[in-house]
Scaffold this motif. Structure first.
Motif, short mmCIF file in Angstrom:
data_model
loop_
_atom_site.label_atom_id
_atom_site.label_comp_id
_atom_site.label_asym_id
_atom_site.label_seq_id
_atom_site.Cartn_x
_atom_site.Cartn_y
_atom_site.Cartn_z
N ASN A 295 45.40 33.08 46.61
CA ASN A 295 46.01 32.45 45.44
C ASN A 295 45.09 31.35 44.93
OD1 ASN A 295 47.67 30.71 43.78
ND2 ASN A 295 49.45 31.79 44.63
N GLN A 296 44.62 31.47 43.69
CA GLN A 296 43.65 30.50 43.15
C GLN A 296 44.26 29.13 42.95
OE1 GLN A 296 40.89 31.74 43.92
NE2 GLN A 296 39.79 31.93 41.97
N ALA A 297 45.57 29.06 42.77
CA ALA A 297 46.22 27.77 42.55
C ALA A 297 46.42 27.02 43.86
CB ALA A 297 47.55 27.97 41.83
N LYS B 22 45.08 28.08 46.90
CA LYS B 22 43.97 28.38 47.80
C LYS B 22 44.45 28.99 49.12
CE LYS B 22 41.09 26.81 44.79
NZ LYS B 22 40.31 27.78 43.98
N THR C 81 50.33 35.28 38.36
CA THR C 81 49.50 34.44 39.24
C THR C 81 48.06 34.96 39.21
OG1 THR C 81 51.42 34.12 40.69
CG2 THR C 81 49.27 33.50 41.58
N THR C 82 47.11 34.03 39.32
CA THR C 82 45.70 34.41 39.38
C THR C 82 45.24 34.49 40.83
OG1 THR C 82 45.28 33.31 37.27
CG2 THR C 82 43.37 33.80 38.66
N TYR C 83 44.62 35.63 41.18
CA TYR C 83 44.19 35.86 42.56
C TYR C 83 42.69 36.19 42.61
CZ TYR C 83 49.00 36.20 44.27
OH TYR C 83 50.30 35.92 44.62
N SER C 84 42.08 35.78 43.72
CA SER C 84 40.75 36.26 44.05
C SER C 84 40.92 37.30 45.15
CB SER C 84 39.86 35.11 44.55
OG SER C 84 38.63 35.60 45.01
N LYS D 33 39.41 39.56 47.84
CA LYS D 33 38.20 39.63 48.65
C LYS D 33 38.22 40.91 49.48
CE LYS D 33 37.65 34.60 49.08
NZ LYS D 33 37.38 33.50 50.02
N GLU E 65 34.19 40.09 45.63
CA GLU E 65 35.34 39.34 45.15
C GLU E 65 35.66 39.79 43.73
OE1 GLU E 65 35.65 35.15 45.66
OE2 GLU E 65 34.31 35.12 47.41
N GLU F 141 38.54 39.09 40.53
CA GLU F 141 39.65 38.26 40.06
C GLU F 141 40.70 39.14 39.40
OE1 GLU F 141 40.05 35.13 36.55
OE2 GLU F 141 39.03 34.23 38.30
#
Length: 900
Positions: A44-46, A48, A70-73, A75, A85, A87
């Protein structure tokens, strides 16, 4: 209550499902081929934090449950590939995303991501990231292991992974009291654990790993957090009882130290609240690591125990238990090639047991009761145990290894057991007081020596030796009103019958073998084995009667005493061929044996000499990387030791007298086993199944004669085969990140043949056990485990049931408090409802530890419902027995722990 638990679990699951969307796709390589067991993680980018993770299946598919909007990285990693990675921004709609990885000789990115993964696989090793499964209530390794997918821990501290027992526990690659996992899982602090590594197909010797079959060997290695290395860590605990008339105490210091050069573990426990760091059963099991020296030999010569049947409590449940325990374990790397390790354990306990039992002697081939013995027994036990082991391993190169270890066991046990005995024969009841006394101080020294040498790429040699020296000296005394048996020279004109027996048994047994492995191809080898088993035993016993005037009547007739020497020798040559072809591994083999046995007693020698060829076969079908089917066949010669050969009378108990037979022959056993295993990292699904069928020919059986409730017996070789069929299976999986469910079943059917009162008696027993359970694993919500177990024991058409629903709640809240409570309900009954008991156990603890503080405050309660007793049942081929054990009352303990 059970229904409330299930509804709660369903509602929480529904809420979780409604708040997530799915991200799915295929992970492939540069050639568009799917990659199995690639690691996929959503950060979760928000926050971490890691919101979801997964591992691809055999088709390269992955599936993650993510939060909407929600914004995710994302991996992705796989060893040998470049990490990647991507996004992803989620909405309220499911997403399909295929991702390809590029080949790379650099694996650092992949390793870094694997370290963050809750579960990852590399070859035969499964790695669990402990923090991913902790909720905050865990206090020891056992608590962590119970939350890992595919891992089970029973009440005795035994660990199973994928249905296989873990028989070696290590910390940072160093042995932790090798041979038994209990001391580790019950004592290693949870906050020190970084990773749990499960090592499948484990072999302590890397030289033999490629040529031997290790599929049943599972070890576990605990990786510590960086702050726990090169520093002493552990905890000091002290507690007292509150609100009780008698005083209760607990003192439990534990210290650990690890660095690359050496390690030290110190564990002590002093208490009178029923905590048992080491039981007598644990003491018997602690032998050290994987020991199967003659596993492929085809012969079975086991030295039986001459213990007196001193009563063993059920886990820690007895009327009163006081324990003093101390253990130390060390490992020291003298240099890069040489490692020394060892441990010492000292334990002392005082135990009081109160048992009410009913034993029904069955008529031959019938469930009809022939006679009954009701007994109320009060046993007072003193037990002092000592165990010491020293090991040395020298490995100057990858081609040479020399190992030696010595394990010494000493103990002193004593039991005084007054009882009230009621005998019911032909509807006539007789009651009397019986006093028995038992003492024993056995000692054993077990030495192992092994040498492994790789002479060339195609030639491997192994020399292994094992020597056991053992002395046993059981003493038995019984004082009762009724005359136990018609013994030669016995004076029956006494007010009380006071009889004593001394025994002394000495054993010296040497196993030795030389293995030669020749590598035909990288996937096939031939194994030639030269081996020998030699055993010498001496059995001495005598009886005497103490008369009313305290004079001694020596019962020195030859039928009442023994002086026996027994020599056993098995020289054998074995040949095995192992080949790996496609997904199959075959290892057929034969062994040629020459046997020589001599027993000396009553002034004469009796000899037996013969030869035999014994085949065996192992076949493995590796369906997928984590799915296999294994078949094993063995043809075994089984030999009795000196205990069944001594022809003088020996007391097993005041109502059981036996004598041996010097002409006994060996039994043969044919065993077929089939094991299926599947572990799916894609959905954390775990399936195991195991079936075994064995048939024993010429088995050594018992010819028993009952005079009321008193039994006299002798062994013989049965003309009728005994058969056993057993099966076990389990299915478990974790899902939605926070849920874990499993179902397991165990069945065992046996057919036994004996002679009872000169009538051939055939009995069957059928035991079934089924367990269903489900649990949650939240970080910030209460966690619940609910389950149900039923055990069905069918003994000679008498069926006993034990229903056991259970539940556990643990909750970490306010960043300081931990609440853990466990509840078990038992309903014990038989088909006729002539036995119908209900009882339950509730325990709870509340812990306060301020974040960052070294002090922990705990209030705990055991048996909070103040249950008085529990039930058990058993079957002995001639009788059924039901028992009721008195257990310790309610205890409330206030304790303080200081974390080092």
């Amino acid at each position: 209550m059970k229904n409330i638990f299930l509804v709660t679990l369903f509602l929480v699951s529904s809420i979780s499902l409604s708040q997530t969307i799915k991200l799915e796709g295929i992970i492939s390589d540069s050639k568009a081929l799917p990659i199995e067991m690639a690691n996929v993680m959503a950060v979760n980018q928000a926050t971490k934090g890691m919101d979801s993770y997964g591992i691809t299946n055999d088709k390269g598919k992955y599936s993650l449950n993510l939060k909407p909007n929600t914004t995710y990285s994302i991996k992705i990693s796989f060893l040998g590939m470049q990490g990647k990675e991507v996004e992803i921004v989620t909405t309220t709609v499911n997403i399909n995303k295929n991702i390809s990885l590029e080949d790379s000789a650099v694996e650092l990115d992949g390793v870094e991501i694997i370290r963050e993964m809750p579960v990852s696989i590399k070859g035969d090793t499964i790695v669990y990231n402990a923090d991913s499964f902790k909720s905050g209530t865990e206090r020891k390794l056992e608590d962590v292991l119970k939350k890992l997918p595919g891992v089970e821990v029973n009440a005795d501290g035994e660990v199973e992974v994928e249905g296989k027992k873990v028989t070696k526990l290590m910390v940072e690659g160093k042995d932790f009291f090798d041979g038994d996992t209990k001391l580790g899982v019950k004592n290693i602090p949870a906050d020190a654990i970084d990773k749990v590594q499960v090592l499948r197909n484990f072999n302590e010797n890397s030289i033999l790993k490629s040529v031997e079959n290790n599929q049943d060997n599972v070890a576990m290695n605990i990786k510590l957090k960086s702050g726990k290395k090169n520093f002493w860590f552990g905890d000091l605990t002290a507690g007292i009882g509150v609100g009780m008339l008698d005083s209760r105490y607990l003192i439990n210091p534990k210290l650990f130290y690890y660095n690359p050069k050496y390690s030290i573990n110190l564990i002590t426990n002093f208490n009178n609240i029923g905590e048992l760091p080491l039981t007598i059963q644990d003491y018997m099991k602690l032998t050290g690591g994987f020991r199967g020296l003659m596993a492929k030999g085809g012969s079975s010569f086991n030295v039986s125990s001459n213990d007196l049947g001193i009563s063993l409590m059920r886990n820690n449940r007895a009327k009163e238990i006081e324990t003093q325990f101390g253990a130390a374990n060390f490992s020291y790397n003298v240099n890069k090639a040489w490692t020394l390790s060892g441990f010492g354990i000292i334990s002392s306990s005082l135990t009081n047991l109160e048992t009410i039992s009913q034993t029904n002697i069955l008529a031959p081939n019938s469930s009809e009761i022939q006679s009954t013995e009701n007994r109320k027994e009060f046993a007072n036990q003193k037990s002092n145990l000592g165990m010491f082991k020293l090991s040395s391993s020298y490995k100057p190169s990858t081609d040479f290894q020399f190992d030696y270890d010595v394990l010494t066991k000493v103990s002193k046990q004593q039991e005084d057991a007054p009882s009230v005995r009621e005998s019911i024969v032909d509807n006539i009841s007789t009651t009397e007081m019986v006093n028995t006394a038992k003492k024993q101080e056995p000692i054993s020294v077990n030495q192992n020596l092994s040498l492994f040498y790789t002479a060339s790429e195609k030639n491997i040699f192994a020399v292994e030796m094992q020597h056991l020296y053992q002395e046993e000296d059981p003493f038995y005394n019984a004082n009762l009103k009724s005359k136990p048996f018609n013994l030669a020279g016995y004076d029956s004109g006494q007010q009380r019958n006071d009889i004593t027996q001394n025994r002394f048994v000495k054993t010296s047994k040497l196993d030795a073998k030389v293995d030669y492995f020749y590598m035909l191809t990288p996937k096939s080898n031939i194994n030639v084995t030269f081996g020998n088993t030699y055993s010498y035993q001496n059995f001495n016993s005598s009886m005497y009667q103490i008369l009313d005037n305290q004079t001694i009547n020596k019962l020195d007739n030859t039928v009442n005493k023994n002086d026996v020497n027994y020599n056993f020798n098995d020289a054998f040559l074995g040949l095995h061929y192992k080949i790996l072809t496609g997904k199959f591994t075959f290892t057929p083999g034969i062994s040629v044996h020459g046997y020589h046995m001599t027993n000396q007693q009553l002034g004469t020698d009796f000899n037996q000499n013969f030869s035999r060829i014994l085949p065996d076969l192992l076949a493995i079908y590796q369906i997928k990387k984590a799915e296999s089917l294994t078949y094993n066949f063995s043809y075994t010669n089984s030999f009795t030791d000196i205990n069944q050969l001594a022809e003088g009378y020996v007391f097993s108990n005041y109502n059981s007298l036996r004598k041996g037979s010097r002409t006994l022959e060996n039994a043969t056993a044919r065993q077929h086993s089939l094991r299926y295993f599947k572990y799916n990292m894609f959905n954390l699904e775990n399936i195991t199944a195991f079936l075994t069928y064995s048939k024993r020919i010429d088995a050594v059986k018992t010819k028993a004669f009952y005079d009321g409730v008193n039994q006299s017996s002798s062994p013989y070789n049965s003309d009728f085969a005994d058969e056993t069929f057993s099966g076990s299976g389990s299915y478990g999986r974790s899902f939605l990140k926070n849920y874990k469910a499993s179902f397991s079943a165990n069945i065992n059917w046996s057919l036994f043949n004996n002679i009872q009162n000169n009538v051939l008696s055939t009995n069957e027993s059928f035991t079934q056990s089924y367990t269903l359970k489900a649990s949650t694993n939240y970080k910030k919500l209460p966690n619940l485990e609910v389950g149900y177990n039923i055990v069905i024991n069918d003994y000679a058409n008498s069926v006993y049931y034990t229903d056991r629903p259970f539940a556990k709640l643990d909750y970490y809240f306010l960043n300081s408090f931990s609440l853990v409570t466990e509840y078990e309900f038992y309903h014990y009954y038989n088909t006729e409802k002539s036995v119908n008991n209900e009882y339950d156990f509730l325990s709870a603890s509340l812990i306060y530890q301020k974040k960052g503080s070294k002090f922990e405050y705990k209030i705990s309660g055991t048996n909070l419902l103040n249950t008085k007793s529990l039930n058990d049942d058993s079957f002995s081929q001639f009788s059924t027995r039901t028992s009721q054990y008195t257990v310790q009352p309610r205890y409330l303990i206030l304790s303080l722990k200081y974390n080092i």
